[in-house]
Design a protein around this motif. Structure first.
Motif, PDB file in Angstrom:
ATOM      1  N   PHE A 174     -20.680   6.824 111.223  1.00 53.53           N
ATOM      2  CA  PHE A 174     -22.034   7.028 111.748  1.00 53.53           C
ATOM      3  C   PHE A 174     -22.607   5.673 112.146  1.00 53.53           C
ATOM      4  N   ASP A 175     -23.501   5.666 113.147  1.00 46.82           N
ATOM      5  CA  ASP A 175     -24.213   4.419 113.411  1.00 46.82           C
ATOM      6  C   ASP A 175     -25.397   4.303 112.446  1.00 46.82           C
ATOM      7  N   LYS A 176     -26.143   3.179 112.506  1.00 45.98           N
ATOM      8  CA  LYS A 176     -27.198   2.924 111.515  1.00 45.98           C
ATOM      9  C   LYS A 176     -28.316   3.950 111.570  1.00 45.98           C
ATOM     10  N   THR A 177     -28.588   4.491 112.767  1.00 47.15           N
ATOM     11  CA  THR A 177     -29.681   5.460 112.901  1.00 47.15           C
ATOM     12  C   THR A 177     -29.237   6.853 112.468  1.00 47.15           C
ATOM     13  N   GLY A 178     -27.939   7.097 112.505  1.00 44.49           N
ATOM     14  CA  GLY A 178     -27.444   8.439 112.202  1.00 44.49           C
ATOM     15  C   GLY A 178     -27.494   9.362 113.405  1.00 44.49           C
ATOM     16  N   ASP A 179     -27.880   8.828 114.567  1.00 42.83           N
ATOM     17  CA  ASP A 179     -27.977   9.655 115.777  1.00 42.83           C
ATOM     18  C   ASP A 179     -26.666   9.703 116.549  1.00 42.83           C
ATOM     19  N   HIS A 180     -25.723   8.852 116.184  1.00 45.81           N
ATOM     20  CA  HIS A 180     -24.428   8.852 116.856  1.00 45.81           C
ATOM     21  C   HIS A 180     -23.308   8.813 115.823  1.00 45.81           C
ATOM     22  N   LEU A 181     -22.216   9.453 116.172  1.00 46.04           N
ATOM     23  CA  LEU A 181     -21.048   9.515 115.298  1.00 46.04           C
ATOM     24  C   LEU A 181     -19.824   9.214 116.154  1.00 46.04           C
ATOM     25  N   ALA A 182     -18.941   8.384 115.636  1.00 42.03           N
ATOM     26  CA  ALA A 182     -17.710   8.048 116.360  1.00 42.03           C
ATOM     27  C   ALA A 182     -16.498   8.423 115.524  1.00 42.03           C
ATOM     28  N   THR A 183     -15.473   8.940 116.174  1.00 46.34           N
ATOM     29  CA  THR A 183     -14.195   9.173 115.499  1.00 46.34           C
ATOM     30  C   THR A 183     -13.094   8.506 116.315  1.00 46.34           C
ATOM     31  N   GLY A 184     -12.077   8.016 115.610  1.00 45.91           N
ATOM     32  CA  GLY A 184     -10.897   7.471 116.276  1.00 45.91           C
ATOM     33  C   GLY A 184      -9.693   8.284 115.850  1.00 45.91           C
ATOM     34  N   ASP A 185      -8.664   8.346 116.689  1.00 47.91           N
ATOM     35  CA  ASP A 185      -7.492   9.142 116.308  1.00 47.91           C
ATOM     36  C   ASP A 185      -6.204   8.328 116.458  1.00 47.91           C
ATOM     37  N   ARG A 186      -5.099   8.962 116.094  1.00 51.15           N
ATOM     38  CA  ARG A 186      -3.815   8.253 116.120  1.00 51.15           C
ATOM     39  C   ARG A 186      -3.309   8.012 117.530  1.00 51.15           C
TER      40      ARG A 186
ATOM     41  N   GLY B 135      -5.110   6.594 119.768  1.00 53.06           N
ATOM     42  CA  GLY B 135      -5.846   5.457 120.314  1.00 53.06           C
ATOM     43  C   GLY B 135      -7.145   5.813 121.010  1.00 53.06           C
ATOM     44  N   ARG B 136      -7.589   7.066 120.886  1.00 55.59           N
ATOM     45  CA  ARG B 136      -8.834   7.475 121.538  1.00 55.59           C
ATOM     46  C   ARG B 136     -10.018   7.326 120.598  1.00 55.59           C
ATOM     47  N   VAL B 137     -11.178   7.047 121.173  1.00 53.69           N
ATOM     48  CA  VAL B 137     -12.441   7.057 120.433  1.00 53.69           C
ATOM     49  C   VAL B 137     -13.312   8.150 121.048  1.00 53.69           C
ATOM     50  N   VAL B 138     -13.816   9.045 120.207  1.00 46.80           N
ATOM     51  CA  VAL B 138     -14.677  10.139 120.665  1.00 46.80           C
ATOM     52  C   VAL B 138     -16.065   9.933 120.083  1.00 46.80           C
TER      53      VAL B 138
ATOM     54  N   LEU C 286     -17.124  -1.654 117.793  1.00 46.84           N
ATOM     55  CA  LEU C 286     -15.848  -2.343 117.602  1.00 46.84           C
ATOM     56  C   LEU C 286     -14.806  -1.322 117.163  1.00 46.84           C
ATOM     57  N   SER C 287     -13.625  -1.405 117.731  1.00 49.70           N
ATOM     58  CA  SER C 287     -12.534  -0.534 117.267  1.00 49.70           C
ATOM     59  C   SER C 287     -11.295  -1.398 117.114  1.00 49.70           C
ATOM     60  N   THR C 288     -10.442  -1.031 116.169  1.00 47.53           N
ATOM     61  CA  THR C 288      -9.232  -1.836 115.954  1.00 47.53           C
ATOM     62  C   THR C 288      -8.029  -0.958 115.661  1.00 47.53           C
ATOM     63  N   ASN C 289      -6.865  -1.408 116.119  1.00 46.58           N
ATOM     64  CA  ASN C 289      -5.609  -0.827 115.652  1.00 46.58           C
ATOM     65  C   ASN C 289      -4.984  -1.842 114.685  1.00 46.58           C
ATOM     66  N   ASP C 290      -3.673  -1.865 114.556  1.00 50.06           N
ATOM     67  CA  ASP C 290      -3.051  -2.772 113.583  1.00 50.06           C
ATOM     68  C   ASP C 290      -3.209  -4.249 113.936  1.00 50.06           C
ATOM     69  N   LYS C 291      -3.354  -4.566 115.216  1.00 47.57           N
ATOM     70  CA  LYS C 291      -3.310  -5.971 115.628  1.00 47.57           C
ATOM     71  C   LYS C 291      -4.497  -6.447 116.464  1.00 47.57           C
ATOM     72  N   THR C 292      -5.117  -5.546 117.225  1.00 46.10           N
ATOM     73  CA  THR C 292      -6.094  -5.972 118.233  1.00 46.10           C
ATOM     74  C   THR C 292      -7.433  -5.274 118.037  1.00 46.10           C
ATOM     75  N   ILE C 293      -8.512  -6.072 118.053  1.00 47.90           N
ATOM     76  CA  ILE C 293      -9.872  -5.537 117.936  1.00 47.90           C
ATOM     77  C   ILE C 293     -10.498  -5.561 119.326  1.00 47.90           C
ATOM     78  N   LYS C 294     -11.232  -4.506 119.667  1.00 46.28           N
ATOM     79  CA  LYS C 294     -11.891  -4.447 120.975  1.00 46.28           C
ATOM     80  C   LYS C 294     -13.376  -4.149 120.795  1.00 46.28           C
TER      81      LYS C 294
END
Length: 517
Positions: free
Chosen positions: A48-60, A62-65, A136-144
């Motif tokens: 969740f973000d700090k406001t609770g108005d947005h939610l992010a999920t990441g999957d195996r 490599g997508r962010v929803v 910010l999102s990260t896999n094993d090696k790279t942060i974006k």
């Protein structure tokens, strides 16, 4: 759980809060019976973000929803404004799908001959700016570092000449052509072609066109565009297990097995190594870093946990390389209780600060522990999550389940904690003084059901077993009335608590379930 003494006295006098009754809210990506789950669709991060108005999920894959809250928008204004107006607030948080983007792609490290999978390990929200979302999102090696913004789609209106006003006869009067033998062009050149040939498709009437329409750029539709603003790469030799942004809004940390690096969001080609536990000889390695998080309000403090079950609090003001901790939190093991599995199950898989920064929550394989950062003699509370699995540790070691990394979370008010378990179950415990709340819930549309599973029915991942309320998690729900053991292939590793309301989002394979109380 208030950090001030007065608040604690008042809450003790009022008695512990009553246990919550959880209800199903929403599900995204629900599976139909018998549907195969694709590996790439399995959710691997929730935030969740700090406001609770947005939610992010990441999957195996490599997508962010991203999901956005809708129940507050419908009435207009913030929740606080609605309360002032005495307007009935929607019964529970409701979210809708907002957008998704491909954050990471599979890569190959040619120097080490290693495949780097695209799986999202962690997502962290950053400060919003000018209506744009940053994360910010990260896999094993790279942060974006991603910026998600609404962009207006620009379209060019139909071209110039209004056909109704154009001459129907076509061509230009011959007298006008013959009277000017060599027409001059705007830039001083001279055209040898007849004047009429300059207008090959459009025909101009003798007096010119009274309404020449130039192309107009219109922007009617808007679409969400995700842009990768920065890539923070080549700073970790080992797999990144944590990222955490600082309360100063400018820096963040990334942690792998042996090092923690400090980054500035604006600078992607340089980071500072602030913790390094790598020994001179790797054969002397006895513990690794498993999780790290910044303090929610003090920008100079952060905590990291280790595979030996300890949590270290470090102060960035002490030295540039924080190899010496300012506080160490660990529980002494009972004499005579050591076994082959002791160190494996002591490894901490997740550590989280409470919102006020006074308490730390840690999750190891068997328990949840709550620590007061002012008291390093031992945890203030221990919640048994997997005690019933102690006799099965040998089997769990054989099938690698003993290495599963379960996450934990705290409610915004600090009165409750939650973590996941097997058979898509998750546990909610009350941690206020005197509270005996310990609820077991299932990631399904009927989270509170207490249904005995019959042996004849095949176990399904989203509805595979009984749930029951237990006293502090101490008694054994490891097998139901028929002796059926829990399903270790379906595990609820990832969950998040809404920052200001009693609402939990949790991942069961590729499905995102949301509950409220």
């Amino acid at each position: 759980m208030s950090s001030g003494d007065g608040g604690e006295v008042a809450s003790a006098a009022a008695g512990p809060p009553t246990p919550l009754e959880w209800k199903f809210s929403q599900v995204f990506g629900e599976r139909t019976a018998g549907e195969e789950v694709q590996e790439v669709d399995i959710i691997s991060a929730i935030e969740f973000d700090k406001t609770g108005d947005h939610l992010a999920t990441g999957d195996r894959g490599g997508r962010v929803v991203l999901f956005e809250r809708t129940d507050t928008k419908e009435h207009g204004g913030s929740r606080r404004d609605l309360e002032r107006m005495d307007y009935p607030v929607s019964r529970h948080p409701e979210f809708r799908y907002k957008t998704e983007f491909q954050s990471h792609e599979p890569e190959f490290d040619y120097l080490k001959s290693l495949e780097i999978e695209e799986k999202i390990n962690k997502i962290r929200w950053c400060q919003m700016a000018n209506g744009a979302l940053f994360l910010l999102s990260t896999n094993d090696k790279t942060i974006k570092f991603w910026k998600v913004q609404e962009k207006k789609i620009k379209k060019v209106a139909d071209i110039n000449v209004d056909p109704s006003k154009a001459a129907a006869t076509g061509g230009i009067a011959s007298s006008s052509v013959s009277s000017s033998p060599k027409p001059y062009l705007a830039n001083g050149g001279c055209s040898d072609r007849p004047y009429s040939s300059l207008s090959n498709e459009l025909s101009f009437p003798p007096g010119g066109i009274p309404s020449l329409r130039l192309p107009v750029v219109t922007s009617s539709e808007t679409s969400l565009v995700a842009r990768c603003r920065r890539v923070y790469a080549h700073a970790h030799d080992y797999h990144i297990n944590s990222i955490s942004n600082n309360s100063d809004g400018e820096t963040f940390i990334s942690a792998d097995d042996l090092r923690i690096n400090l980054w500035n969001l604006e600078i992607s080609n340089q980071s500072f190594n602030i913790v390094d536990v790598k020994p001179a000889n790797m054969e002397d390695l006895t513990e690794v870093i498993t999780s790290a998080e910044f303090h929610p309000t003090h920008c100079n403090m952060l905590a990291y946990s280790s595979s030996k079950g300890s949590i270290r609090l470090i102060d960035l003001r002490q030295s540039a390389l924080c190899d010496s901790h300012s506080k160490l939190f660990e529980e002494q093991e009972a004499p005579g209780s050591r076994s082959f599995f002791t160190e494996i199950i002591a490894s901490i898989s997740d550590v989280k600060f409470a919102r006020d920064g006074r308490y730390l929550l840690s999750r190891d394989y068997m328990t949840l522990k709550l620590w007061d950062i002012n008291m390093d003699s031992g945890p203030v509370a221990t919640f048994q999550v997997h005690e019933y699995l102690r006799p099965k540790l040998c089997d769990l070691y054989e099938n690698d389940s003993i290495f599963d990394k379960f996450e934990c979370c705290l409610s915004g008010d600090g009165l409750r904690v939650a973590t996941g378990s097997y058979s898509n179950l998750f546990r909610v415990f009350g941690c206020a003084a005197g509270s005996t709340e310990a609820t077991t819930l299932e990631a399904s549309k009927n989270p509170m059901r207490r249904q005995v599973q019959t042996p004849s029915r095949p176990s399904r991942s989203l509805s595979s077993s009984i749930t029951r309320v237990v006293r502090r998690g101490g008694e054994s729900p490891g097998a139901d009335a028929n002796g059926n053991s829990f399903d270790f292939t379906t595990k609820l590793l990832h969950l998040a608590w809404h920052p200001s309301e009693n609402s939990i989002a949790c991942a069961a394979a590729n499905s995102l379930y949301m509950y409220y109380a």
